[in-house]
Scaffold this motif. Structure first.
Motif, short mmCIF file in Angstrom:
data_model
loop_
_atom_site.label_atom_id
_atom_site.label_comp_id
_atom_site.label_asym_id
_atom_site.label_seq_id
_atom_site.Cartn_x
_atom_site.Cartn_y
_atom_site.Cartn_z
N ARG A 36 54.23 122.42 84.08
CA ARG A 36 54.49 121.24 84.98
C ARG A 36 54.47 122.14 86.42
O ARG A 36 54.57 122.90 86.61
CB ARG A 36 55.60 120.65 84.78
CG ARG A 36 56.16 119.51 83.54
CD ARG A 36 57.68 119.27 83.91
NE ARG A 36 58.52 120.59 84.19
CZ ARG A 36 59.77 119.67 85.50
NH1 ARG A 36 59.56 119.03 85.99
NH2 ARG A 36 60.72 120.16 85.58
N THR A 37 53.71 120.63 87.14
CA THR A 37 52.94 121.10 88.18
C THR A 37 53.45 119.98 89.81
O THR A 37 53.42 118.91 89.60
CB THR A 37 51.81 121.62 88.64
OG1 THR A 37 51.57 122.26 90.19
CG2 THR A 37 51.04 120.55 88.54
N PRO A 38 53.47 120.32 90.53
CA PRO A 38 54.03 119.35 91.48
C PRO A 38 52.92 118.88 92.34
O PRO A 38 52.39 117.73 93.05
CB PRO A 38 54.19 120.26 92.62
CG PRO A 38 54.64 121.59 92.59
CD PRO A 38 53.76 121.70 91.49
N ILE A 39 51.39 119.90 92.16
CA ILE A 39 50.38 119.31 92.66
C ILE A 39 49.44 120.52 92.89
O ILE A 39 49.51 121.43 91.88
CB ILE A 39 50.12 119.71 93.73
CG1 ILE A 39 49.20 119.05 95.25
CG2 ILE A 39 50.15 120.92 94.57
CD1 ILE A 39 49.62 118.47 97.21
N MET A 40 47.71 120.05 92.26
CA MET A 40 46.37 121.38 91.75
C MET A 40 45.83 120.11 93.22
O MET A 40 45.89 119.28 93.39
CB MET A 40 46.23 120.56 90.92
CG MET A 40 44.99 121.26 90.38
SD MET A 40 43.81 120.97 88.88
CE MET A 40 43.07 119.57 89.19
N VAL A 41 45.44 122.10 93.84
CA VAL A 41 44.36 121.80 95.17
C VAL A 41 43.15 121.97 94.88
O VAL A 41 43.18 123.35 93.35
CB VAL A 41 45.03 122.74 95.63
CG1 VAL A 41 46.33 121.97 96.97
CG2 VAL A 41 45.25 123.70 95.51
N SER A 42 42.07 121.60 94.94
CA SER A 42 40.62 122.73 94.12
C SER A 42 40.01 123.12 95.67
O SER A 42 39.11 121.89 96.04
CB SER A 42 40.52 121.38 93.88
OG SER A 42 40.56 120.94 92.80
N PRO A 43 40.21 123.55 96.36
CA PRO A 43 39.74 124.02 97.15
C PRO A 43 38.09 123.97 97.43
O PRO A 43 37.67 124.08 96.11
CB PRO A 43 39.74 125.70 97.67
CG PRO A 43 41.42 125.75 96.55
CD PRO A 43 40.90 124.84 95.41
N ALA A 44 38.00 124.09 98.65
CA ALA A 44 35.91 123.82 98.42
C ALA A 44 35.34 125.17 99.04
O ALA A 44 33.61 125.46 98.11
CB ALA A 44 35.80 122.95 99.27
N ASN A 45 36.19 126.28 98.91
CA ASN A 45 35.75 127.53 99.19
C ASN A 45 36.26 128.86 99.51
O ASN A 45 37.45 127.83 99.54
CB ASN A 45 35.07 127.52 100.66
CG ASN A 45 36.07 126.83 102.10
OD1 ASN A 45 36.96 127.04 102.75
ND2 ASN A 45 35.04 126.17 102.37
#
Ligand code: FAD
Length: 454
Positions: A36-45
């Motif tokens: 489980r996770t509170p959030i998935m982030v996908s940075p651009a750089n």
């Protein structure tokens, strides 16, 4: 607070907490582990990756780096605490440079492996890392797991193909180790610490890798054998006769192909008779010169092999490879099984196969084995269907035999979560202590992929 900070770092379109969108990122490839996770982030750089790590370090929150999530040990999925942040590398997907004269390429970590192969091909060069998941796994994940695949016999593992790395460290600092120099004895080879560390020591954001000349014409053959003993004999004869121009040499047990024919449409073997074992070999020799054909004829005369089909076209070679690459998918469709990704020195493969079968049959009723793998590297996928209640014993039998024969319990899939306990049993206390001190030095707050490997 942290979640708002992360959302600000990556911007509105590059984070999600939507259940449906998160679903494929919470389960590993075979569905054995779910987190489980509170959030998935996908940075651009790289700068955004660094900012995410800094924020998580300040809040003492664990980060799970995720590439293509094709890993086989549940290393890329969060635990079930619901606190760990998934950091997807998928938007770091630029090829930064290709240098044809230097035979090198620099790519961001989220580049899909197949796209790197294609970029190299377009530049008249060859990137040899190749594996079943290449359409979705990423170069960062390949390096983080020290992936192997079918061409290790000639070109080595991901570790051997790396020239330099860029890594975001646990405090959010960026280590710029992107260099393409091939010889460097000035101090420790730091990049090698991060390769194979499965995201527990740093987050790989870019890599410089080696390219090669195109191997040119290749001959592909599917060979039938009655004994796996003969595979090792054939391999050593072909290595000498072809002066190591063997690109791939895969051993496949009959049950593995049986599952492929059962579950994958349009697959069939080119042989009339049933055989116990098969070899899929690809050699960098011109099919018109009939070099491999002649060697196989000789092997048939000596009784090392039973039959062989040489691919008459690129399409036919592709069909042979499709069968090989479909084994994992066919196994998945057949149902859950115990997976062992082991290696032993090549000359002990026969000892492993015969003792393994004997010990399993002696102690576990109705066990069935699916064996295939990169026999040229001593690496076998040794998978077992066993009745309920026998799983632990089966794995113990396999790993004890591997230890007796001087092998490894994880040849190319890594440790992740699924092999953590086995690592504690089969690595020496000294090895484990050295690993623990490295982890403490590089990630003292234990925020990088917590709960994985060590
Ligand atoms: C059909 C199939 C066939 C396969 N065949 C092979 C094979 O022949 N040989 C082989 O070696 N493997 C094979 N695999 C396993 C898998 O493809 C490899 O382990 C691959 O290298 C994982 O890459 P990924 O991008 O999917 O990584 P993920 O699964 O996303 O991650 C794997 C591990 O690396 C970490 N990680 C991912 N990206 C980064 C990063 N940028 N920085 C730091 N840590 C990171 C994750 O946290 C996790 O611990 C196969 C898988 C499938 C599905």
């Amino acid at each position: 607070m942290l979640l708002d900070e992360l959302k600000n770092i990556v911007g509105p379109k590059a984070w999600t907490n939507d259940e449906a969108a998160l679903e494929p990122h919470l389960t590993e490839w075979r569905g054995a582990v779910r987190g489980r996770t509170p959030i998935m982030v996908s940075p651009a750089n790289t700068d955004e990756v660094a900012a995410v790590v800094k924020a998580c370090a300040a809040a003492r929150v664990g980060i799970v780096p995720q590439g293509g999530n094709t890993g086989m040990c549940a290393g890329a999925v969060p635990d079930d605490s619901g606190t760990q942040v998934i950091l997807s590398l998928s938007r770091l997907n630029r090829i930064r440079a290709i240098n044809v004269q230097d035979f090198s390429l620099v790519a961001e970590a989220g580049c899909i492996l197949a796209s790197i192969q294609e970029a190299a091909r377009s530049a008249g060069r060859y990137f040899p890392l190749s594996l079943g998941g290449e359409g979705s796994c990423q170069i960062g994940g390949n390096l983080a797991t020290n992936a192997g695949g079918i061409n290790v016999i000639r070109y080595g593992t991901a570790r051997d193909l790396a020239l330099g790395l860029e890594v975001v460290l646990a405090d959010g600092a960026v280590w710029n180790g992107i260099r393409t120099v091939r010889k460097d004895t000035a101090g420790y080879d730091l990049k090698q610490l991060f390769i194979g560390s499965e995201g527990t020591l740093g987050i790989i954001t870019a890599a410089a890798v080696k390219l090669f000349p195109n191997p040119g014409a290749t001959t592909t053959a599917l060979i039938a054998l009655n004994s796996a003993d003969d595979a090792v004999t054939l391999l050593s004869e072909l290595r000498v006769a072809l002066a190591d121009r063997i690109e791939a040499f895969e051993l496949i047990g009959s049950r593995a192909f049986e599952l492929v024919r059962r579950h994958i449409p349009n697959t069939r073997l080119p042989f009339e008779s049933p055989y116990d074992w098969f070899i899929l070999v690809e050699a960098a020799v011109d099919p018109d010169q009939e070099e491999l054909q002649n060697l196989l004829l000789q092997a048939a005369r000596l009784g090392t092999i039973e039959d062989a089909a040489i691919a008459k076209s690129v399409q036919e070679a592709g069909q042979f490879w499709r069968m090989r690459h479909s084994i994992s998918a066919a196994e998945k469709l057949e149902g859950a099984s115990l997976k062992h990704d082991i290696s032993v020195p090549t000359d002990r493969i026969n000892a492993f196969l015969s003792s393994g079968k004997h010990r399993i049959e002696e102690r576990i009723p109705d066990a069935s084995l699916v064996v295939f793998g990169h026999v040229g590297d001593g690496n076998l996928h040794y998978n077992l269907h066993v009745p309920t209640g026998f799983q632990e014993l089966a794995t113990q039998i396999v790993y004890e035999l591997v230890a007796e024969l001087g092998g490894s319990i994880s040849a190319e899939h890594g440790v992740g979560v699924l092999k953590k306990t086995a690592l504690l049993t089969y690595k020496s206390e000294q090895d484990l202590n050295l690993m623990r001190s490295l982890k403490m030095t590089l990630d003292p707050l234990k925020i990088l992929n917590p709960g994985k490997v060590i």
